[in-house]
Design a protein around this motif. Structure first.
Motif, PDB file in Angstrom:
ATOM      1  N   GLY A 263       0.721  -1.184   0.120  1.00  0.00           N
ATOM      2  CA  GLY A 263      -0.063  -0.001  -0.101  1.00  0.00           C
ATOM      3  C   GLY A 263       1.159   1.499  -0.134  1.00  0.00           C
ATOM      4  O   GLY A 263       0.234   2.293  -0.042  1.00  0.00           O
ATOM      5  N   THR A 264       2.506   1.558  -0.030  1.00  0.00           N
ATOM      6  CA  THR A 264       3.107   2.151  -0.382  1.00  0.00           C
ATOM      7  C   THR A 264       2.798   3.089  -1.199  1.00  0.00           C
ATOM      8  O   THR A 264       3.765   2.194  -2.975  1.00  0.00           O
ATOM      9  CB  THR A 264       4.274   1.993  -0.297  1.00  0.00           C
ATOM     10  N   ALA A 265       3.150   4.253  -1.244  1.00  0.00           N
ATOM     11  CA  ALA A 265       2.738   5.056  -3.113  1.00  0.00           C
ATOM     12  C   ALA A 265       4.908   5.234  -3.651  1.00  0.00           C
ATOM     13  O   ALA A 265       5.735   5.709  -2.313  1.00  0.00           O
ATOM     14  CB  ALA A 265       2.486   6.227  -3.128  1.00  0.00           C
ATOM     15  N   VAL A 266       4.284   4.177  -4.452  1.00  0.00           N
ATOM     16  CA  VAL A 266       6.434   4.075  -4.436  1.00  0.00           C
ATOM     17  C   VAL A 266       5.957   5.387  -6.306  1.00  0.00           C
ATOM     18  O   VAL A 266       7.303   6.010  -6.351  1.00  0.00           O
ATOM     19  CB  VAL A 266       6.715   3.273  -5.260  1.00  0.00           C
ATOM     20  N   PHE A 267       4.977   6.133  -6.643  1.00  0.00           N
ATOM     21  CA  PHE A 267       4.811   7.264  -7.406  1.00  0.00           C
ATOM     22  C   PHE A 267       3.419   7.906  -6.518  1.00  0.00           C
ATOM     23  O   PHE A 267       2.031   6.862  -7.241  1.00  0.00           O
ATOM     24  CB  PHE A 267       4.544   6.881  -9.255  1.00  0.00           C
ATOM     25  N   ALA A 268       3.506   8.960  -7.276  1.00  0.00           N
ATOM     26  CA  ALA A 268       2.644   9.980  -6.985  1.00  0.00           C
ATOM     27  C   ALA A 268       2.224  11.379  -7.567  1.00  0.00           C
ATOM     28  O   ALA A 268       3.425  12.106  -7.918  1.00  0.00           O
ATOM     29  CB  ALA A 268       1.991  10.694  -4.989  1.00  0.00           C
ATOM     30  N   ASP A 269       1.487  11.666  -9.098  1.00  0.00           N
ATOM     31  CA  ASP A 269       1.161  13.181  -9.225  1.00  0.00           C
ATOM     32  C   ASP A 269      -0.268  13.380  -7.552  1.00  0.00           C
ATOM     33  O   ASP A 269      -1.099  13.129  -8.104  1.00  0.00           O
ATOM     34  CB  ASP A 269       1.056  12.501 -10.144  1.00  0.00           C
ATOM     35  N   ILE A 270       0.729  14.738  -7.771  1.00  0.00           N
ATOM     36  CA  ILE A 270      -0.273  15.397  -6.635  1.00  0.00           C
ATOM     37  C   ILE A 270      -0.326  17.036  -6.921  1.00  0.00           C
ATOM     38  O   ILE A 270       1.082  17.587  -7.213  1.00  0.00           O
ATOM     39  CB  ILE A 270       0.419  15.744  -5.045  1.00  0.00           C
ATOM     40  N   SER A 271      -0.766  17.918  -6.459  1.00  0.00           N
ATOM     41  CA  SER A 271      -1.728  19.242  -7.238  1.00  0.00           C
ATOM     42  C   SER A 271      -1.864  19.740  -6.383  1.00  0.00           C
ATOM     43  O   SER A 271      -1.151  18.820  -4.796  1.00  0.00           O
ATOM     44  CB  SER A 271      -2.583  19.414  -7.714  1.00  0.00           C
ATOM     45  N   GLY A 272      -1.403  21.063  -6.716  1.00  0.00           N
ATOM     46  CA  GLY A 272      -1.630  21.872  -4.998  1.00  0.00           C
ATOM     47  C   GLY A 272      -0.455  21.943  -4.163  1.00  0.00           C
ATOM     48  O   GLY A 272       0.495  21.505  -4.626  1.00  0.00           O
ATOM     49  N   ASP A 273      -0.684  23.034  -3.486  1.00  0.00           N
ATOM     50  CA  ASP A 273       0.717  23.054  -1.892  1.00  0.00           C
ATOM     51  C   ASP A 273       2.068  23.848  -2.898  1.00  0.00           C
ATOM     52  O   ASP A 273       1.864  25.170  -4.091  1.00  0.00           O
ATOM     53  CB  ASP A 273       0.981  21.508  -1.464  1.00  0.00           C
ATOM     54  N   ASP A 274       2.799  23.310  -2.485  1.00  0.00           N
ATOM     55  CA  ASP A 274       4.448  24.147  -3.050  1.00  0.00           C
ATOM     56  C   ASP A 274       5.512  23.622  -2.920  1.00  0.00           C
ATOM     57  O   ASP A 274       5.674  22.083  -3.130  1.00  0.00           O
ATOM     58  CB  ASP A 274       4.499  25.111  -2.158  1.00  0.00           C
ATOM     59  N   ALA A 275       6.857  23.799  -4.015  1.00  0.00           N
ATOM     60  CA  ALA A 275       7.984  23.646  -3.576  1.00  0.00           C
ATOM     61  C   ALA A 275       8.540  24.826  -2.935  1.00  0.00           C
ATOM     62  O   ALA A 275       8.092  26.376  -3.714  1.00  0.00           O
ATOM     63  CB  ALA A 275       8.483  23.035  -5.223  1.00  0.00           C
ATOM     64  N   SER A 276      10.370  25.043  -2.434  1.00  0.00           N
ATOM     65  CA  SER A 276      10.816  25.591  -1.591  1.00  0.00           C
ATOM     66  C   SER A 276      11.801  25.052  -1.788  1.00  0.00           C
ATOM     67  O   SER A 276      12.497  24.626  -1.894  1.00  0.00           O
ATOM     68  CB  SER A 276      10.296  25.705  -0.207  1.00  0.00           C
ATOM     69  N   PHE A 277      12.921  26.504  -0.948  1.00  0.00           N
ATOM     70  CA  PHE A 277      14.453  26.715  -1.083  1.00  0.00           C
ATOM     71  C   PHE A 277      14.049  27.323   0.355  1.00  0.00           C
ATOM     72  O   PHE A 277      13.849  28.236   1.106  1.00  0.00           O
ATOM     73  CB  PHE A 277      14.765  27.231  -2.167  1.00  0.00           C
ATOM     74  N   THR A 278      14.678  26.767   0.925  1.00  0.00           N
ATOM     75  CA  THR A 278      15.280  26.510   2.845  1.00  0.00           C
ATOM     76  C   THR A 278      17.156  27.110   2.722  1.00  0.00           C
ATOM     77  O   THR A 278      17.682  26.532   2.683  1.00  0.00           O
ATOM     78  CB  THR A 278      14.906  25.258   3.430  1.00  0.00           C
TER      79      THR A 278
END
Length: 983
Positions: A339-354
């Motif tokens: 049941g572990t997602a080894v691939f997922a395409d997900i919309s929304g939220d963000d990407a960032s640099f810290t």
């Protein structure tokens, strides 16, 4: 030459006991200058054995002569311990494994019981844990001035309680144990191959000095060390996995779903985030000890000692990654059989640099006084007092006074793709709205910053009166009676001040214009995590941006002001911005009394020693907490929720108490001149973790969807109580050679379990799935749009449900928030751990070659079951382990290679962003090779080369299953070149 045992009469035994302090001495007390000429008539020539072989002999002799199951490591010579720090030395002992921090050994696990189950004492005194914990960080204590490490694996009435796994006693130098002047100094240069931003070569200087005066009436000892180390840690991380039940998965086109579930069919697991980081670290460690001794007569010795250590660690980190929410955000996925997602395409939220910055200092001090008096031939008394503390403070960055994190990025993306179908590192693709997989510097915006100040302190004040009565009055096999009373007062305090999420947050409103393109530097990933398959230049994303930490703060302070975003969202680096933090105080007051007896006798042809005793303790646990009272939860950005607290703190007091009776029984039998058999039974305890004892109910300050949590402590927790059985056989077949096998079983009662329940609190209402939320979902779906959290938030803003600063507050018709509230308690079930220990140590005559090997296999009913979706409380740290050492030592040259291996194990239950099923954090199998070469240039000068982690081992962790990646870390080998001079 074989060791020959002999049958002792009661008088001989008593004499040996009276002289015991001279039989098992620190390593430096067993060194002497050999006379080149034949000794004068009447003198006794003593041939001393030093170096690796001498250390092995002394450790073996201590193991053989001790009651119960004891292992030890002795310094090879004055100021020369076998490993770079005490934790790494202890891992050579059978049954001991270590946890690592920044590539160094820090804490120990014994027979599967982790750091919190093991007690560390310094010269028999209970030491405070590091900060607001019971666990002592051995990496902060240098080995200079340490003569012996003793590990007591079985219960002893005379030992302070707390070591359910084992008690580690650190024995330091005593000048009167080696009359005259003795000194050694060493200088090292450390090269860490991982270093990038720091110095290529850092120094370490250490020394030990002791001397006696006035016909050995006075003694003075000093040890010191100063070490600097610069290095880099590279890592990939997921903060947690979220369980999604089938009804929470979106109804997608079958072409977008690959479902391979066979072992788990009713749930799926998705990663909450995926991030990568580079952490440049500078570390300084200072240690020192002063010892004064006074012996006016042979029967009386007064000792005053002061031990101090300071470890300061500064780090500058950069990172990049993505953040996920689920439900309608999921566009496509592939699940494996678990049941572990080894691939997922997900919309929304963000990407960032810290960018992150932190400077933490750990200060420890211990002042002790010991009075040892041989009152007469039959009675010995010892009065010991010490006052010790251990304090951790992460506020030593001069510009911040806290630990700071700045997150810049963007939510202007179509979707993020997580892919872990190949390689050892998950890959990430971001589909930006600019039509590429790479964001431009001009598109980078302010997400949020946060600043945390979380000091903690542990104090122990202890007074002990111990005595020994030697039997010469009765003609019975009783040799001696040990007895004592003690009072131990331990206090722990700590708090966490949090600035909240400053700088908007969450790209609303946008501030891209305050960051010029020139502020960002584009880097590629070549050389990053290149020890892992899928790392380096081939990984995705193959780039990251870095920026200046101070410039980012200055620009946000200047532009994101209260006039622009409102008082509540103004940018600030003050960790107390959200108000006074909750303060926790826990005290433990323990009164104890013990009696322990030793009986020696012959049973047929066998010499038998029996030890029996009992320890009784009463403990009171008062706790006070100043807690913050939640007022409401605001929605401030698509993926950010903030708890608002009332002004001021609410004081709450709690008290718990308990008493324990801890009997013990040891039998040692000399089966032959070379074989020793042992049987031990006894009870031992470990007190509950400090964090579980603190009173008060605390609420998450950032209760994101799926992570609305609250927790309460329990001052009435009883300690873990273990009934222990040990059976071992030891064959001492040569001067420095032996083989041993041991069986052990620990049955633990009062096991502490953490249970959770869903609770609602009047007045705390939830915007999520309230009337406005459901209205937004319906409107978006009617318009043919995907109802992601970002789209729903935009709907709120566009329809006037948010204020001018983008903050959404709850309405009276919103439902109450459901908080997952956890509290610890004692279980009525007992859990059992059992195992086998194997050890062999062998030297090949006078060839100079030798080796040592040991292995521990542990099993029990306390293991983690990844297929059980209920909350679990397995034994943290349980694992198999093995150590191997091979050496050559002859004519001034010594070469040693060691290998330490540990199987995978559970680090802890729960993940920082894991779902309420409390998934495990597990550490993968680890094996490290170290080596050293020493050459004696002359009688005084030795040069040496040491290599740590020369096989360049990496670290990897996972959740329920190996496919649920949690972290991968890469450090690199480090090498030390140095010289040691003795005089």
């Amino acid at each position: 030459m074989k060791n020959t045992s002999f049958k002792k009469t009661q008088l001989a035994t008593s004499m040996a006991l009276l002289m015991g302090s001279s039989l098992v001495l620190p390593a430096y007390a067993q060194e002497a200058e050999a006379e080149a000429a034949t000794p004068a008539e009447g003198e006794v020539e003593v041939i001393q054995v030093s170096g690796i072989r001498g250390s092995m002999i002394r450790s073996m002799d201590l193991k053989r002569s001790s009651s119960g199951v004891v292992d030890a490591i002795s310094a090879e010579e004055l100021g020369k311990f076998p490993d770079t720090n005490l934790a790494e030395a202890l891992q050579r002992i059978t049954g001991v494994t270590i946890s690592r921090n920044n590539g160094e050994g820090s804490q120990i696990t014994v027979r599967g019981f982790g750091p919190e189950f093991n007690l560390v004492t310094l010269n028999g005194r209970q030491m405070p844990g590091t900060g607001f914990t019971r666990s002592f960080d051995l990496a902060n204590l240098s080995s200079e001035g340490v003569s012996t490490l003793e590990l007591q694996k079985t219960a002893r009435a005379e030992n302070p309680s707390g070591g359910l796994g084992a008690t580690v006693n650190i024995i330091t130098m005593k000048p009167l144990s080696q009359p005259g002047q003795n000194a050694t100094i060493s200088v090292k240069g450390i090269h860490d191959t991982s270093v990038d931003e720091g110095d290529e070569l850092t120094p370490e200087i250490a020394g030990v000095y002791s001397n006696t005066f006035a016909d050995d009436m006075f003694g003075f000892g000093l040890s010191f060390s100063h070490q600097e180390r610069d290095f880099q840690q590279q890592s990939a991380n997921i903060q947690g996995w979220q369980l999604q039940e089938n009804d929470a998965l979106p109804d997608l086109d079958p072409s977008n779903v690959v479902d391979n579930r066979t072992n788990i069919t009713n749930a799926a697991f998705f990663p909450k985030d995926m991030n990568y980081g580079i952490n440049d670290v500078q570390r300084e460690r200072q240690n020192g000890q002063l010892v004064f001794q006074f012996r006016p007569i042979d029967a009386f010795t007064a000792t005053v000692d002061y031990t101090a250590s300071r470890a300061t660690t500064g780090s500058n980190s950069v990172g990049w990654g993505i953040w996920n929410n689920f439900g309608a955000n999921i566009n496509a996925y592939e699940l494996d059989e678990n049941g572990t997602a080894v691939f997922a395409d997900i919309s929304g939220d963000d990407a960032s640099f810290t960018a992150s910055r932190n400077t933490t200092r750990v200060d420890a001090r211990s002042l002790g006084v010991n009075l040892d008096w041989m009152v007469n031939d039959n009675l010995r008394l010892s009065l010991d007092y010490h006052d010790s503390y251990n304090e951790i403070d992460n506020g030593f960055d001069k510009g911040l006074g806290s630990s700071g994190q700045i997150i810049l990025g963007s939510n202007q993306l179509e979707s993020k793709v997580y892919d872990y179908r190949e390689g050892e590192i998950p890959q990430v693709f971001v589909n930006w709205n600019n039509g590429t997989n790479e964001i431009l510097p001009s598109e980078i915006d302010s997400n949020f910053s946060q600043f945390i100040y979380s000091p903690g302190r542990s104090d122990i004040e202890q007074l002990q009166l111990d005595g020994t009565w030697y039997n010469s009055a009765w003609d019975i096999p009783l040799v001696k009676v040990d007895f004592g009373v003690a009072r131990t007062e331990q206090s722990l305090s700590g708090f966490t001040a949090w600035s909240g999420l400053r700088g908007g947050p969450g790209f609303s409103p946008s501030f891209t214009e305050i960051f010029p393109d020139s502020m960002f530097v584009r880097n590629d990933t070549s050389g990053f995590l290149d020890n892992f398959d899928g790392g380096g230049a081939a990984m995705n994303p193959g780039y990251y941006y870095t920026f200046n930490f101070d410039e980012a703060i200055a620009r946000q302070l200047q532009y994101i002001t209260a006039d622009v975003v409102g008082e509540g969202n103004a940018y600030s680096i003050d960790p107390f911005f959200m108000g006074a933090p909750s303060v926790s105080n826990v005290e433990e007051i323990t009164d104890s009394i013990y009696v322990q007896t030793e009986w020696d006798f012959e049973l047929g042809d066998y010499y038998v020693q029996v030890n029996a005793g009992v320890r009784y303790e009463e403990t009171e646990v008062p706790s006070s907490a100043e807690v913050r009272v939640p007022q409401q939860v605001n929605w401030v950005a698509a993926s950010e929720w903030i708890t608002q607290f009332e002004d001021g703190l609410q004081l709450q007091d709690f008290t718990g108490e308990y008493d324990v009776l801890l009997p013990m029984f040891d039998v040692k039998v000399d089966v032959t001149d070379d074989i020793v058999a042992r049987f031990s039974w006894g009870k031992s305890i470990t007190r509950a973790p400090i964090g579980l004892l603190q009173g008060g109910l605390s609420f998450s300050g950032s209760p994101k969807i799926g992570a609305r949590t609250a927790s309460a402590g329990n001052t009435s927790l009883l300690p873990f109580e273990s009934s222990n059985i040990d059976l071992s056989f030891e064959w001492y077949y040569d001067e420095a050679s032996y083989a041993a096998i041991g069986l052990f079983r620990k049955s633990v009662e009062n096991y502490i379990t953490t249970t959770g329940q869903d609770r609602q609190f009047e007045g705390l209402r939830d915007i999520y799935q309230g009337p406005r939320w459901n209205e937004a979902v319906s409107a978006l779906e009617a318009a043919g749009e995907q109802a992601t959290d970002s789209a729903i938030y935009d709907y709120f803003v566009n329809n006037g449900y948010a204020d001018e600063n983008g903050v959404v507050t709850p309405n009276a018709d919103d439902p109450l928030i459901t908080w997952r509230t956890t509290q610890p308690g004692n279980s009525s079930d007992s859990k059992t751990v059992e195992g086998i220990e194997l050890a062999i140590q062998h030297t090949f005559g006078d060839t100079g070659f030798g080796f040592g090997a040991n292995a521990t296999l542990v099993d029990g009913d306390v293991e983690y079951d990844p297929y059980n979706l209920e909350e679990q409380d397995p034994l943290v740290g349980i694992s198999d382990s093995a150590n191997f050492q091979v050496f050559y030592e002859k004519e001034g040259l010594s070469v040693k290679v060691t290998y330490a291996w540990r199987s995978d194990y559970v680090v802890g239950i729960g993940q920082s962003q894991g779902s309420s099923d409390n998934p495990a954090t597990q550490f993968d199998t680890f094996g490290q090779i170290d080596a050293s070469i020493n050459y004696d240039v002359n009688e005084n000068l030795t040069v040496f080369l040491e290599g740590i982690n020369i096989n360049d081992e990496t670290e990897r962790g996972y959740g329920r299953f190996e496919e649920q990646f949690l972290f991968a870390r890469q450090y690199g080998p480090r090498y030390t070149l140095g010289a040691r001079y003795s005089f």
